[in-house]
Design a protein around this motif. Structure first.
Motif, PDB file in Angstrom:
ATOM      1  N   MET A   1       6.285   6.268   5.832  1.00  0.00           N
ATOM      2  CA  MET A   1       5.549   5.254   5.089  1.00  0.00           C
ATOM      3  C   MET A   1       4.033   5.432   5.226  1.00  0.00           C
ATOM      4  O   MET A   1       3.306   5.500   4.238  1.00  0.00           O
ATOM      5  CB  MET A   1       5.937   3.852   5.573  1.00  0.00           C
ATOM      6  CG  MET A   1       7.443   3.577   5.602  1.00  0.00           C
ATOM      7  SD  MET A   1       8.241   3.595   3.974  1.00  0.00           S
ATOM      8  CE  MET A   1       7.585   2.099   3.261  1.00  0.00           C
TER       9      MET A   1
ATOM     10  N   ARG B   1       2.688   2.881  -2.377  1.00  0.00           N
ATOM     11  CA  ARG B   1       3.235   4.192  -2.043  1.00  0.00           C
ATOM     12  C   ARG B   1       4.164   4.607  -3.165  1.00  0.00           C
ATOM     13  O   ARG B   1       4.670   3.759  -3.892  1.00  0.00           O
ATOM     14  CB  ARG B   1       4.018   4.141  -0.725  1.00  0.00           C
ATOM     15  CG  ARG B   1       3.149   3.850   0.491  1.00  0.00           C
ATOM     16  CD  ARG B   1       3.939   3.283   1.645  1.00  0.00           C
ATOM     17  NE  ARG B   1       3.087   3.124   2.828  1.00  0.00           N
ATOM     18  CZ  ARG B   1       3.249   2.190   3.758  1.00  0.00           C
ATOM     19  NH1 ARG B   1       4.233   1.329   3.675  1.00  0.00           N
ATOM     20  NH2 ARG B   1       2.441   2.127   4.787  1.00  0.00           N
TER      21      ARG B   1
ATOM     22  N   VAL C   1       7.820   9.101  -0.171  1.00  0.00           N
ATOM     23  CA  VAL C   1       8.502   8.632   1.033  1.00  0.00           C
ATOM     24  C   VAL C   1       9.736   9.491   1.304  1.00  0.00           C
ATOM     25  O   VAL C   1       9.959   9.978   2.424  1.00  0.00           O
ATOM     26  CB  VAL C   1       8.884   7.138   0.892  1.00  0.00           C
ATOM     27  CG1 VAL C   1       9.795   6.692   2.032  1.00  0.00           C
ATOM     28  CG2 VAL C   1       7.623   6.270   0.842  1.00  0.00           C
TER      29      VAL C   1
ATOM     30  N   VAL D   1      11.097   2.710   9.022  1.00  0.00           N
ATOM     31  CA  VAL D   1      10.604   2.344   7.688  1.00  0.00           C
ATOM     32  C   VAL D   1      10.194   0.885   7.618  1.00  0.00           C
ATOM     33  O   VAL D   1      10.729   0.033   8.330  1.00  0.00           O
ATOM     34  CB  VAL D   1      11.664   2.623   6.597  1.00  0.00           C
ATOM     35  CG1 VAL D   1      11.891   4.107   6.445  1.00  0.00           C
ATOM     36  CG2 VAL D   1      12.973   1.919   6.894  1.00  0.00           C
TER      37      VAL D   1
END
Length: 450
Positions: free
Chosen positions: A355, A369, A374, A397
């Motif tokens: 992350m 993001r 990811v 996460v």
């Protein structure tokens, strides 16, 4: 028989006060701080030494490839959002991800929440300026308030006590949900109720049907289902605010060892992992399993020195390295660290945080993001370990059980316009429930191939 505390051990727990402690607030009232920390030192522990020892055993198994850590939860918990529903939905999301990983990869999964204490956040600046006004930065609800007013941004030691009580409430609900029947594996279909219909949930339902079929077979064969009724669930947070962590440290009466009883697992962040700093010193003295975030600037010498300080005897399960390199850098930077640690020979549990290295600001001003980035970082993490012959031991996460729109992409195809719909985080963007399930299916495939 109880073991009396060693005065030298107790004194050592305060050695950090002589060192530089980064990312700490400037408390305006020393008397109020003393009063709050004195009270914290008297309250019951939030977790117990035996639970932390159990987690260390499980993390040791993860370091050997015999289990996989799934650690998830909020970027920053807030007092206002504390509710039974939000806690239940985060637990449900982690349980669903764990089922996918366990069944999809035939791998036991260690379940850990970034919950019941993730109230402090490091910041890149001590101040924040809006419309010409400069105020202290928001450092999490344990320190000050998010509202941009002079009064709200003053660090308030009473918030330490409020964080403790909110953490106790959260842990109480976690234990109720995971030990009281909610987590029964025979209810995997029920965990999906209340969520919208979309591809990730349809795939999960198909998985749940397969699990039901397997359970019916096991029942017909006379299997004992006691182990399916409850799950072990551990708490964790970044051990950032030392004025909170030190008062909640207790000496275990069985062994005489100190444990930070604010959580089962604490980690040292990328901004506070200085070898001569207060955080590394303090956490070298407690017996919890400890993590350290390793960003792009980490050298092999840094990693080995952290091992020397935090786990000199090489106890399996004691030390977890959490890489957070970014999707574009992990394949170039992580191999040297992994090879250097492997050559040392002392065990480390390797975990991927996909992350924090992948954040950027969208054209319409939201910190976000890309889901694809990811997943690519996780994929790179597995590739590096596969090439080195080492073990990818877990995943760390930021997620929520709600249908927020904070991370771009995924099968929902969240775009920049969608960020305006349900962007609720106060600090970093989180995967929503559907994106979390999508990740679990993809990581299960990686585990099968590792």
């Amino acid at each position: 028989m109880s073991v009396l505390p060693d005065p030298a051990v107790v004194a050592g727990l305060d050695h950090w006060r002589q060192l530089e402690a980064r990312q700490q607030p400037t408390w305006p009232d020393a008397g109020a701080l003393h009063e709050a920390t004195t009270r914290l030192a008297e309250v019951p522990p939030l977790v117990f030494a035996g639970e932390a020892d159990r987690l260390r055993e499980l993390l040791a198994a993860a370091s050997r490839g015999e289990a996989f850590l799934l650690q998830g939860g909020d970027c920053a918990e807030t007092f206002a959002e504390l509710s039974a529903d939000s806690i239940r939905d985060k637990i449900k999301t982690i349980l669903q991800m764990a089922v996918v990983l366990t069944y999809g990869a035939s791998m036991p999964v260690i379940k850990m929440g970034r919950m019941a204490g993730q109230y402090a956040k490091p910041r890149s600046s001590d101040t924040e300026t809006r419309d010409g006004q400069t105020l202290p930065a928001y450092r999490g609800d344990i320190i000050n308030d998010y509202a941009f007013t002079p009064a709200s941004r003053i660090p308030d030691p009473q918030r330490l006590l409020e964080a403790y009580h909110n953490s106790a409430t959260t842990l109480n609900l976690i234990r109720a949900f995971t030990q009281g029947g909610f987590a029964d594996l025979r209810l995997v279909h029920d965990w999906n109720r209340g969520f919208m219909t979309n591809p990730a949930y349809a795939q999960y339902d198909a998985f749940a049907t397969e699990i039901d079929r397997a359970i019916r077979f096991m029942k017909a064969a006379g299997a004992d289902f006691d182990a399916l009724r409850t799950v072990e669930f551990f708490s964790s947070h970044e051990g950032l605010l030392l004025d909170y962590e030190r008062p909640l440290t207790r000496i275990d009466s069985r062994t005489g060892h100190p444990y930070d009883c604010s959580a089962h697992f604490l980690w040292i962040g990328e901004r506070t992992r200085q070898l001569d700093g207060a955080h590394v010193d303090f956490f070298s003295r407690v017996h919890n399993p400890i993590g350290v975030k390793l960003g792009p600037t980490t050298t092999v010498d840094d990693a080995l020195a952290l091992m020397d300080t935090l786990n000199p005897e090489g106890e399996a399960g004691r030390l977890t390295f959490v890489s957070r390199m970014g999707a574009s850098k992990i394949r170039d930077l992580l191999p040297a660290l992994v090879e250097g640690v492997k050559a040392d020979g002392r065990p480390v549990t390797w975990v991927c945080d996909p992350m924090h290295g992948n954040g950027f600001t969208s054209d319409n001003g939201y910190k976000t993001r890309q889901f694809a980035d990811v997943i690519d970082e996780v994929r790179g993490f597995f590739e590096v370990h596969r090439a080195a012959g080492t073990v990818p031991g877990g995943l760390h996460v930021e997620l929520t059980g709600s249908d927020v729109t904070e991370v771009l992409g995924g099968s929902e195809e969240i775009d920049q316009e969608a960020l305006t719909r349900r962007y609720e985080t106060r600090v970093d963007p989180r995967l929503n429930h559907q994106q979390s399930l999508e990740m679990a299916f993809l990581v299960a495939e990686m585990l099968r191939g590792s």
